[in-house]
Scaffold this motif. Structure first.
Motif, mmCIF file in Angstrom:
data_model
loop_
_atom_site.group_PDB
_atom_site.id
_atom_site.type_symbol
_atom_site.label_atom_id
_atom_site.label_comp_id
_atom_site.label_asym_id
_atom_site.label_seq_id
_atom_site.Cartn_x
_atom_site.Cartn_y
_atom_site.Cartn_z
ATOM 1 N N ALA A 196 1.082 -1.104 0.525
ATOM 2 C CA ALA A 196 -0.508 -0.264 0.191
ATOM 3 C C ALA A 196 0.789 1.504 0.143
ATOM 4 O O ALA A 196 2.447 1.264 0.288
ATOM 5 N N ALA A 197 0.375 2.250 -0.577
ATOM 6 C CA ALA A 197 1.148 3.516 -0.429
ATOM 7 C C ALA A 197 1.053 4.073 0.527
ATOM 8 O O ALA A 197 0.552 3.727 1.441
ATOM 9 N N ASP A 198 2.581 4.662 0.874
ATOM 10 C CA ASP A 198 2.553 6.027 2.436
ATOM 11 C C ASP A 198 1.428 6.862 2.123
ATOM 12 O O ASP A 198 0.541 7.506 0.863
ATOM 13 N N GLU A 199 1.552 7.827 3.390
ATOM 14 C CA GLU A 199 0.554 8.611 3.309
ATOM 15 C C GLU A 199 0.901 10.026 2.356
ATOM 16 O O GLU A 199 0.651 10.299 2.605
ATOM 17 N N ASN A 200 2.265 9.518 1.696
ATOM 18 C CA ASN A 200 3.011 10.462 0.733
ATOM 19 C C ASN A 200 2.606 10.617 -1.089
ATOM 20 O O ASN A 200 2.377 10.974 -2.111
ATOM 21 N N GLY A 201 1.785 9.285 -0.829
ATOM 22 C CA GLY A 201 1.068 8.195 -2.002
ATOM 23 C C GLY A 201 2.472 7.283 -2.737
ATOM 24 O O GLY A 201 2.263 6.950 -4.448
ATOM 25 N N GLN A 202 3.357 7.522 -2.040
ATOM 26 C CA GLN A 202 4.551 6.570 -2.424
ATOM 27 C C GLN A 202 4.472 5.136 -2.200
ATOM 28 O O GLN A 202 4.216 4.532 -1.044
ATOM 29 N N ARG A 203 4.574 4.014 -3.289
ATOM 30 C CA ARG A 203 4.513 2.491 -3.119
ATOM 31 C C ARG A 203 5.962 2.916 -2.609
ATOM 32 O O ARG A 203 6.544 2.572 -3.877
ATOM 33 N N GLU A 204 6.124 1.011 -1.758
ATOM 34 C CA GLU A 204 7.274 1.167 -0.732
ATOM 35 C C GLU A 204 8.173 -0.123 -1.487
ATOM 36 O O GLU A 204 9.585 0.158 -2.315
ATOM 37 N N ALA A 205 7.626 -1.560 -1.616
ATOM 38 C CA ALA A 205 8.134 -2.116 -1.995
ATOM 39 C C ALA A 205 6.995 -2.718 -2.965
ATOM 40 O O ALA A 205 5.843 -3.275 -3.095
ATOM 41 N N THR A 206 7.136 -4.152 -3.903
ATOM 42 C CA THR A 206 6.657 -4.954 -5.082
ATOM 43 C C THR A 206 7.633 -5.773 -4.485
ATOM 44 O O THR A 206 8.657 -6.776 -4.483
ATOM 45 N N THR A 207 7.016 -7.573 -4.109
ATOM 46 C CA THR A 207 7.066 -8.644 -3.654
ATOM 47 C C THR A 207 7.234 -9.695 -4.466
ATOM 48 O O THR A 207 5.300 -10.263 -4.635
ATOM 49 N N ILE A 208 8.020 -9.992 -5.101
ATOM 50 C CA ILE A 208 7.446 -11.974 -5.867
ATOM 51 C C ILE A 208 7.402 -12.754 -5.257
ATOM 52 O O ILE A 208 8.192 -12.990 -4.376
ATOM 53 N N LEU A 209 6.980 -13.926 -4.765
ATOM 54 C CA LEU A 209 6.439 -14.691 -4.364
ATOM 55 C C LEU A 209 5.687 -16.055 -5.302
ATOM 56 O O LEU A 209 5.278 -16.072 -5.944
ATOM 57 N N LEU A 210 6.307 -16.677 -4.246
ATOM 58 C CA LEU A 210 5.194 -18.924 -4.128
ATOM 59 C C LEU A 210 4.456 -17.911 -3.159
ATOM 60 O O LEU A 210 4.843 -17.735 -2.484
ATOM 61 N N PRO A 211 2.661 -18.955 -3.549
ATOM 62 C CA PRO A 211 1.916 -18.293 -2.608
ATOM 63 C C PRO A 211 2.081 -19.050 -1.636
ATOM 64 O O PRO A 211 1.981 -18.804 -0.167
ATOM 65 N N SER A 212 2.949 -20.163 -1.721
ATOM 66 C CA SER A 212 3.256 -20.918 -0.072
ATOM 67 C C SER A 212 4.405 -20.467 0.664
ATOM 68 O O SER A 212 4.643 -21.069 1.782
ATOM 69 N N GLU A 213 4.692 -18.977 0.531
ATOM 70 C CA GLU A 213 5.862 -18.174 0.848
ATOM 71 C C GLU A 213 5.457 -17.306 1.643
ATOM 72 O O GLU A 213 5.835 -16.200 2.348
#
Length: 97
Positions: free
Chosen positions: A79-96
């Motif tokens: 989710a975006a922070d109070e400044n509207g910035q998204r900090e991270a995107t993660t690629i993962l397996l559902p089991s993780e």
């Protein structure tokens, strides 16, 4: 990314997801481009609508894709922070998750 609808922030991936993508002879980039463009992969209609609303509200975004060997991966942008910035995107397996 040309047609990106939002910023991915810092992109990270779990070891399991990277191994699965490599084993399928694919790259993370092909899925990240789809995710950032708002092509949510194999989500139900309700989850697609939630993502589309999240583009406006800054809530978390989720995409689901199947690799060439049918392994499922998730891409989650925080989710975006109070400044509207998204900090991270993660690629993962559902089991993780």
């Amino acid at each position: 990314m040309k047609s990106a609808k939002f910023s991915l922030g810092q992109v990270v991936a779990t070891a399991g997801a990277l191994e699965a993508i490599e084993n399928a002879s694919q790259t993370p980039t092909e899925f990240l481009v789809q995710h950032a463009a708002g092509h949510w992969g194999e989500l139900c209609v309700e989850d697609q609508e939630a993502n589309n609303e999240a583009l406006k509200t800054g809530a978390r975004l989720l995409s689901v894709y199947h690799l060439a060997d049918d392994t499922k991966i998730w891409i989650i942008t925080e989710a975006a922070d109070e400044n509207g910035q998204r900090e991270a995107t993660t690629i993962l397996l559902p089991s993780e998750y």
